[in-house]
Design a protein around this motif. Sequence first.
Motif, PDB file in Angstrom:
ATOM      1  N   MET A   9       0.846  -1.191   0.000  1.00 28.58           N
ATOM      2  CA  MET A   9       0.000   0.000   0.000  1.00 28.58           C
ATOM      3  C   MET A   9       0.880   1.239   0.000  1.00 28.58           C
ATOM      4  N   SER A  10       0.528   2.243  -0.819  1.00 23.21           N
ATOM      5  CA  SER A  10       1.338   3.450  -0.934  1.00 23.21           C
ATOM      6  C   SER A  10       1.273   4.267   0.348  1.00 23.21           C
ATOM      7  N   ASN A  11       2.440   4.850   0.732  1.00 24.34           N
ATOM      8  CA  ASN A  11       2.446   5.740   1.887  1.00 24.34           C
ATOM      9  C   ASN A  11       2.303   7.195   1.474  1.00 24.34           C
ATOM     10  N   LYS A  12       2.053   7.418   0.179  1.00 23.96           N
ATOM     11  CA  LYS A  12       1.824   8.783  -0.301  1.00 23.96           C
ATOM     12  C   LYS A  12       0.428   9.245   0.116  1.00 23.96           C
ATOM     13  N   PRO A  13       0.271  10.547   0.413  1.00 20.74           N
ATOM     14  CA  PRO A  13      -1.064  11.045   0.773  1.00 20.74           C
ATOM     15  C   PRO A  13      -1.975  11.083  -0.445  1.00 20.74           C
ATOM     16  N   THR A  14      -3.255  11.115  -0.195  1.00 18.97           N
ATOM     17  CA  THR A  14      -4.212  11.428  -1.258  1.00 18.97           C
ATOM     18  C   THR A  14      -4.090  12.919  -1.564  1.00 18.97           C
ATOM     19  N   ILE A  15      -3.966  13.245  -2.829  1.00 18.43           N
ATOM     20  CA  ILE A  15      -3.871  14.648  -3.238  1.00 18.43           C
ATOM     21  C   ILE A  15      -5.229  15.093  -3.765  1.00 18.43           C
ATOM     22  N   ILE A  16      -5.760  16.138  -3.159  1.00 19.49           N
ATOM     23  CA  ILE A  16      -7.031  16.706  -3.613  1.00 19.49           C
ATOM     24  C   ILE A  16      -6.761  18.073  -4.231  1.00 19.49           C
ATOM     25  N   PHE A  17      -7.185  18.224  -5.471  1.00 17.63           N
ATOM     26  CA  PHE A  17      -6.961  19.456  -6.227  1.00 17.63           C
ATOM     27  C   PHE A  17      -8.216  20.318  -6.190  1.00 17.63           C
ATOM     28  N   VAL A  18      -8.009  21.609  -5.941  1.00 19.56           N
ATOM     29  CA  VAL A  18      -9.120  22.541  -5.786  1.00 19.56           C
ATOM     30  C   VAL A  18      -8.952  23.671  -6.795  1.00 19.56           C
ATOM     31  N   HIS A  19      -9.864  23.740  -7.742  1.00 21.70           N
ATOM     32  CA  HIS A  19      -9.756  24.734  -8.813  1.00 21.70           C
ATOM     33  C   HIS A  19     -10.202  26.116  -8.333  1.00 21.70           C
ATOM     34  N   GLY A  20     -10.029  27.099  -9.188  1.00 18.24           N
ATOM     35  CA  GLY A  20     -10.417  28.463  -8.867  1.00 18.24           C
ATOM     36  C   GLY A  20     -11.578  28.957  -9.705  1.00 18.24           C
ATOM     37  N   PHE A  21     -11.694  30.288  -9.786  1.00 18.39           N
ATOM     38  CA  PHE A  21     -12.732  30.908 -10.603  1.00 18.39           C
ATOM     39  C   PHE A  21     -12.454  30.678 -12.092  1.00 18.39           C
ATOM     40  N   TRP A  22     -13.524  30.686 -12.870  1.00 17.31           N
ATOM     41  CA  TRP A  22     -13.472  30.616 -14.343  1.00 17.31           C
ATOM     42  C   TRP A  22     -12.907  29.297 -14.873  1.00 17.31           C
ATOM     43  N   GLY A  23     -13.005  28.276 -14.045  1.00 22.91           N
ATOM     44  CA  GLY A  23     -12.577  26.946 -14.478  1.00 22.91           C
ATOM     45  C   GLY A  23     -13.249  25.890 -13.631  1.00 22.91           C
ATOM     46  N   GLY A  24     -12.880  24.648 -13.890  1.00 23.18           N
ATOM     47  CA  GLY A  24     -13.436  23.542 -13.132  1.00 23.18           C
ATOM     48  C   GLY A  24     -12.366  22.525 -12.820  1.00 23.18           C
ATOM     49  N   ALA A  25     -12.785  21.380 -12.323  1.00 21.35           N
ATOM     50  CA  ALA A  25     -11.844  20.332 -11.932  1.00 21.35           C
ATOM     51  C   ALA A  25     -10.976  19.881 -13.103  1.00 21.35           C
ATOM     52  N   ALA A  26     -11.512  19.964 -14.324  1.00 19.62           N
ATOM     53  CA  ALA A  26     -10.761  19.518 -15.500  1.00 19.62           C
ATOM     54  C   ALA A  26      -9.532  20.374 -15.781  1.00 19.62           C
ATOM     55  N   HIS A  27      -9.440  21.555 -15.159  1.00 15.46           N
ATOM     56  CA  HIS A  27      -8.240  22.377 -15.333  1.00 15.46           C
ATOM     57  C   HIS A  27      -6.977  21.658 -14.842  1.00 15.46           C
ATOM     58  N   TRP A  28      -7.162  20.651 -14.009  1.00 14.99           N
ATOM     59  CA  TRP A  28      -6.016  19.921 -13.453  1.00 14.99           C
ATOM     60  C   TRP A  28      -5.614  18.721 -14.312  1.00 14.99           C
ATOM     61  N   SER A  29      -6.167  18.567 -15.490  1.00 12.23           N
ATOM     62  CA  SER A  29      -5.977  17.339 -16.267  1.00 12.23           C
ATOM     63  C   SER A  29      -4.510  17.023 -16.550  1.00 12.23           C
ATOM     64  N   LYS A  30      -3.728  18.024 -16.919  1.00 12.73           N
ATOM     65  CA  LYS A  30      -2.320  17.761 -17.228  1.00 12.73           C
ATOM     66  C   LYS A  30      -1.534  17.404 -15.970  1.00 12.73           C
ATOM     67  N   VAL A  31      -1.889  18.030 -14.857  1.00  9.05           N
ATOM     68  CA  VAL A  31      -1.179  17.774 -13.602  1.00  9.05           C
ATOM     69  C   VAL A  31      -1.447  16.352 -13.116  1.00  9.05           C
ATOM     70  N   VAL A  32      -2.710  15.944 -13.103  1.00  5.45           N
ATOM     71  CA  VAL A  32      -3.018  14.610 -12.577  1.00  5.45           C
ATOM     72  C   VAL A  32      -2.441  13.515 -13.469  1.00  5.45           C
ATOM     73  N   THR A  33      -2.414  13.769 -14.769  1.00  2.00           N
ATOM     74  CA  THR A  33      -1.813  12.787 -15.683  1.00  2.00           C
ATOM     75  C   THR A  33      -0.328  12.624 -15.402  1.00  2.00           C
ATOM     76  N   GLU A  34       0.373  13.740 -15.221  1.00  3.73           N
ATOM     77  CA  GLU A  34       1.806  13.692 -14.942  1.00  3.73           C
ATOM     78  C   GLU A  34       2.081  13.004 -13.602  1.00  3.73           C
ATOM     79  N   LEU A  35       1.294  13.329 -12.588  1.00  2.00           N
ATOM     80  CA  LEU A  35       1.504  12.706 -11.275  1.00  2.00           C
ATOM     81  C   LEU A  35       1.214  11.214 -11.310  1.00  2.00           C
ATOM     82  N   SER A  36       0.229  10.817 -12.090  1.00  6.39           N
ATOM     83  CA  SER A  36      -0.063   9.397 -12.248  1.00  6.39           C
ATOM     84  C   SER A  36       1.131   8.670 -12.842  1.00  6.39           C
TER      85      SER A  36
END
Length: 211
Positions: free
Chosen positions: A1-28
Amino acid sequence: MSNKPTIIFVHGFWGGAAHWSKVVTELSHRGYESLRAVELPLSSLAEDVERTRKMIAQVKGDVLLVGHSYGGAVITEVGNQTNVVGLVYIAAFAPDSNESPGGITQQHLPEAAPNLEPDSDGYLWLKADKFHESFCQDLTKDEGFAMGVTQKAPVASTFGDTISTPAWKTKPSWYQISTQDRMIHPENQKVMSARLNAKKVISLDASHASL
């Protein structure tokens, strides 16, 4: 089991959760398995915090919160949850007690401030034809166009909602400054990052859309 924390991404104004698409792909690709991105209603700080709190509560284990732009205000308010182990600010607001994103913005108005436009329903829009030059001038025009058309406008009054007890006063933090930011003035970012006592502050030659 991974000892890394769960990372929760929180977007800002004028965007949504999909704004993190490149970041989550790279971290994966780098071996991070537990990644989540909250979709905020952008209706008030209290409601955005509550939505994020519910996602944090679903995690059995440590959580690292990452906020972009207004998302920084959200993680500042909600980050006092017991299983939150750190806060990462990406060109983000990091208000102190009784401060609001709007109040901080007034200290050094960003270049794109004239491109914001309220509507008759109380939502605050970034003019679609100005989105690329204001929010993401280092992306392609096509990307900027698509982001402008699909933007998620906040209720304008959310800008004035204030923080109660900022989590960065008791939780480890990190901050990334965007030196070419036209949405949150870089000087405001420097002031906020300096008072965090952050573990690390980095500056990128990037737009507001450094994520």
